[in-house]
Design an enzyme around this catalytic site. Structure first.
Site, short mmCIF file in Angstrom:
data_model
loop_
_atom_site.label_atom_id
_atom_site.label_comp_id
_atom_site.label_asym_id
_atom_site.label_seq_id
_atom_site.Cartn_x
_atom_site.Cartn_y
_atom_site.Cartn_z
N GLY A 19 -5.29 -13.94 0.67
CA GLY A 19 -6.51 -13.58 -0.04
C GLY A 19 -7.80 -14.06 0.57
O GLY A 19 -8.81 -14.19 -0.13
N SER A 20 -7.82 -14.26 1.90
CA SER A 20 -9.08 -14.73 2.49
C SER A 20 -10.17 -13.67 2.40
O SER A 20 -11.36 -13.99 2.25
CB SER A 20 -8.88 -15.18 3.94
OG SER A 20 -8.69 -14.08 4.80
N ASN A 21 -9.81 -12.40 2.48
CA ASN A 21 -10.83 -11.34 2.31
C ASN A 21 -11.34 -11.30 0.88
O ASN A 21 -12.54 -11.14 0.65
CB ASN A 21 -10.26 -9.98 2.73
CG ASN A 21 -10.37 -9.74 4.22
OD1 ASN A 21 -11.47 -9.63 4.73
ND2 ASN A 21 -9.24 -9.70 4.91
N ARG A 72 8.54 3.57 -6.69
CA ARG A 72 7.12 3.42 -6.36
C ARG A 72 6.26 3.98 -7.48
O ARG A 72 5.21 3.42 -7.81
CB ARG A 72 6.80 4.14 -5.05
CG ARG A 72 7.20 3.34 -3.84
CD ARG A 72 6.71 3.97 -2.56
NE ARG A 72 7.34 3.28 -1.44
CZ ARG A 72 6.81 2.25 -0.79
NH1 ARG A 72 5.61 1.79 -1.09
NH2 ARG A 72 7.47 1.65 0.19
N LEU A 100 0.53 3.27 -1.53
CA LEU A 100 0.27 3.77 -2.88
C LEU A 100 0.56 5.27 -2.96
O LEU A 100 0.29 6.02 -2.02
CB LEU A 100 -1.18 3.49 -3.25
CG LEU A 100 -1.49 1.99 -3.33
CD1 LEU A 100 -2.99 1.73 -3.24
CD2 LEU A 100 -0.90 1.38 -4.60
N ASN A 114 -10.17 0.23 1.17
CA ASN A 114 -9.23 -0.65 1.86
C ASN A 114 -9.89 -1.25 3.09
O ASN A 114 -10.78 -0.64 3.70
CB ASN A 114 -8.01 0.17 2.30
CG ASN A 114 -6.99 -0.64 3.10
OD1 ASN A 114 -6.64 -1.76 2.71
ND2 ASN A 114 -6.49 -0.07 4.19
N HIS A 116 -8.51 -2.25 6.78
CA HIS A 116 -7.34 -2.11 7.66
C HIS A 116 -7.62 -2.84 8.97
O HIS A 116 -8.71 -2.68 9.54
CB HIS A 116 -7.06 -0.62 7.92
CG HIS A 116 -5.90 -0.41 8.84
ND1 HIS A 116 -4.61 -0.56 8.40
CD2 HIS A 116 -5.83 -0.11 10.15
CE1 HIS A 116 -3.78 -0.35 9.42
NE2 HIS A 116 -4.50 -0.07 10.49
N GLU A 181 -13.57 -9.17 9.93
CA GLU A 181 -13.27 -8.61 8.61
C GLU A 181 -14.15 -9.29 7.56
O GLU A 181 -14.66 -8.63 6.64
CB GLU A 181 -11.79 -8.83 8.23
CG GLU A 181 -10.80 -8.01 9.03
CD GLU A 181 -9.37 -8.18 8.55
OE1 GLU A 181 -9.13 -8.14 7.33
OE2 GLU A 181 -8.47 -8.34 9.41
N1 NHR Z 1 -2.01 3.89 0.23
C1 NHR Z 1 -2.49 5.09 0.57
N2 NHR Z 1 -2.04 6.15 -0.11
N3 NHR Z 1 -3.39 5.28 1.55
C2 NHR Z 1 -3.84 4.21 2.24
O1 NHR Z 1 -4.72 4.41 3.20
C3 NHR Z 1 -3.34 2.92 1.94
C4 NHR Z 1 -2.42 2.80 0.90
C5 NHR Z 1 -1.88 1.55 0.57
C6 NHR Z 1 -2.23 0.44 1.29
C7 NHR Z 1 -3.35 -0.66 3.18
C8 NHR Z 1 -2.61 -0.43 4.51
C9 NHR Z 1 -3.27 -1.08 5.68
O2 NHR Z 1 -4.48 -1.24 5.69
C10 NHR Z 1 -3.12 0.55 2.33
C11 NHR Z 1 -3.71 1.78 2.66
C12 NHR Z 1 0.94 -1.31 3.57
C13 NHR Z 1 1.68 -0.53 4.43
C14 NHR Z 1 3.18 -0.51 4.38
O3 NHR Z 1 3.84 0.18 5.15
C15 NHR Z 1 0.99 0.28 5.33
C16 NHR Z 1 -0.39 0.29 5.33
C17 NHR Z 1 -1.13 -0.50 4.46
C18 NHR Z 1 -0.46 -1.30 3.58
N4 NHR Z 1 3.80 -1.26 3.43
C19 NHR Z 1 5.26 -1.35 3.21
C20 NHR Z 1 5.68 -0.40 2.08
O4 NHR Z 1 6.87 -0.05 2.08
C21 NHR Z 1 5.67 -2.74 2.81
C22 NHR Z 1 5.35 -3.76 3.85
C23 NHR Z 1 5.45 -5.18 3.32
O5 NHR Z 1 5.69 -5.41 2.12
O6 NHR Z 1 5.23 -6.09 4.14
O7 NHR Z 1 4.88 -0.10 1.19
O8 NHR Z 1 -2.57 -1.43 6.65
C1 GAR Z 2 -6.08 -8.89 6.71
O1 GAR Z 2 -6.11 -9.00 8.10
C2 GAR Z 2 -6.06 -7.43 6.31
O2 GAR Z 2 -6.85 -6.61 7.11
C3 GAR Z 2 -4.62 -7.10 6.51
O3 GAR Z 2 -3.90 -8.22 6.07
C4 GAR Z 2 -4.72 -9.38 6.18
C5 GAR Z 2 -4.85 -10.00 4.83
O4 GAR Z 2 -5.44 -11.26 4.90
N1 GAR Z 2 -4.25 -5.93 5.75
C6 GAR Z 2 -3.17 -5.25 6.02
O5 GAR Z 2 -2.46 -5.50 6.97
C7 GAR Z 2 -2.87 -4.13 5.07
N2 GAR Z 2 -1.65 -3.54 5.43
P1 GAR Z 2 -6.05 -11.94 3.60
O6 GAR Z 2 -4.97 -11.91 2.54
O7 GAR Z 2 -6.34 -13.34 4.04
O8 GAR Z 2 -7.25 -11.18 3.22
#
Ligand code: NHR
Ligand code: GAR
Length: 221
Positions: A19-21, A72, A100, A114, A116, A181
């Site tokens: 949660g640093s962000n 989901r 999501l 988000n 990323h 970030e």
């Molecule tokens: N959902 C949608 N529909 N669109 C986006 O752009 C989203 C989203 C949900 C999350 C963050 C995203 C990132 O910035 C985000 C953007 C999780 C995964 C993933 O594959 C991919 C991208 C992002 C977040 N998650 C696995 C899953 O099965 C679980 C991985 C884990 O628990 O470590 O959901 O990167």
């Molecule tokens: C951040 O680097 C963020 O961009 C990334 O996880 C870290 C969270 O750090 N997000 C993702 O990878 C989403 N899939 P934080 O919990 O300290 O904010």
């Protein structure tokens, strides 16, 4: 109560870990006096470290565990119900690690943002720092974007860039990206809170006043 109090935007922040962000957003909101309140911090797992910090700040917190839900759709429905208790103007994904469903994303269309950890459209998905090193790019960074049903493809609000340096590992690179970030995300969310961000008909982002929307990392003094 002054007028600005009445028009404060309500932000709900979703996290999965440290949660640093989220902390950078909450601190900037307070220290810079944004016209916004962090209405709640909600985690996708009960052990998310950031929950403790948020609770200590007096911010309402909640945690759902995705493993407690059969699908989901069921998780996303429960998450949306929890979020909607706080009637947010914006829902902010700050290190949120669950993809999501389209139903969830559409429920918050234009209000879901988000951060990323890559310069999109490069390296959507997971393990972005390892992907950057494997590809040999010399510049890397982060992207603040609106969330659409297509993962990591929504309209871009702001980006932050960092160099890739000799000897980098995924962890070293991740830390450098995290520093930028913590600049780009509070700036972008502040623009949202100030009501300055609009989506154009061609799916791009406009920010009133045309602030610089690229943030640059510089080595610590
Ligand atoms: N959902 C949608 N529909 N669109 C986006 O752009 C989203 C989203 C949900 C999350 C963050 C995203 C990132 O910035 C985000 C953007 C999780 C995964 C993933 O594959 C991919 C991208 C992002 C977040 N998650 C696995 C899953 O099965 C679980 C991985 C884990 O628990 O470590 O959901 O990167
Ligand atoms: C951040 O680097 C963020 O961009 C990334 O996880 C870290 C969270 O750090 N997000 C993702 O990878 C989403 N899939 P934080 O919990 O300290 O904010």
């Amino acid at each position: 109560m002054p007028e600005t109090q009445l028009s404060k935007r309500r932000l709900v922040i979703l996290i999965s870990g440290r949660g640093s962000n989220m902390q950078a957003l909450a601190e900037a909101c307070r220290n810079e006096g944004w016209p916004a309140d962090i209405a709640a911090v909600i985690a996708s797992r009960p052990d998310a470290g950031g929950l403790e910090w948020a609770a200590a700040q007096g911010i309402p917190t909640a945690a759902l565990y995705h493993k407690d839900y059969a699908s989901r759709d069921a998780f996303d429905a429960a998450l949306a119900a929890e979020i909607d208790r706080y009637a947010p103007d914006y829902v902010i994904l700050a290190g949120f690690m669950r993809v999501l469903t389209p139903g969830f994303v559409n429920h918050y269309a234009g209000r879901l943002v988000n951060i990323h950890p890559s310069l999109l459209p490069a390296f959507p998905g997971l393990h972005t720092h390892a992907q950057a090193l494997a590809t040999g790019v010399r510049v890397h960074g982060c992207t603040v974007h609106f969330v659409t049903p297509v993962l990591d493809h929504g309209p871009i609000i702001a980006q932050g860039c960092v160099p890739v340096l000799a000897g980098d590992t995924p962890d070293l690179l991740a830390n450098r990206v995290l520093a930028v970030e913590h600049q780009a995300f509070p700036a972008a969310v502040r623009w949202l809170a100030e009501g300055r961000v609009t989506l154009t008909t061609d799916h791009r982002v406009d920010v009133q006043g045309d602030p610089a929307r690229l943030f640059t990392w510089s080595p610590a003094a």
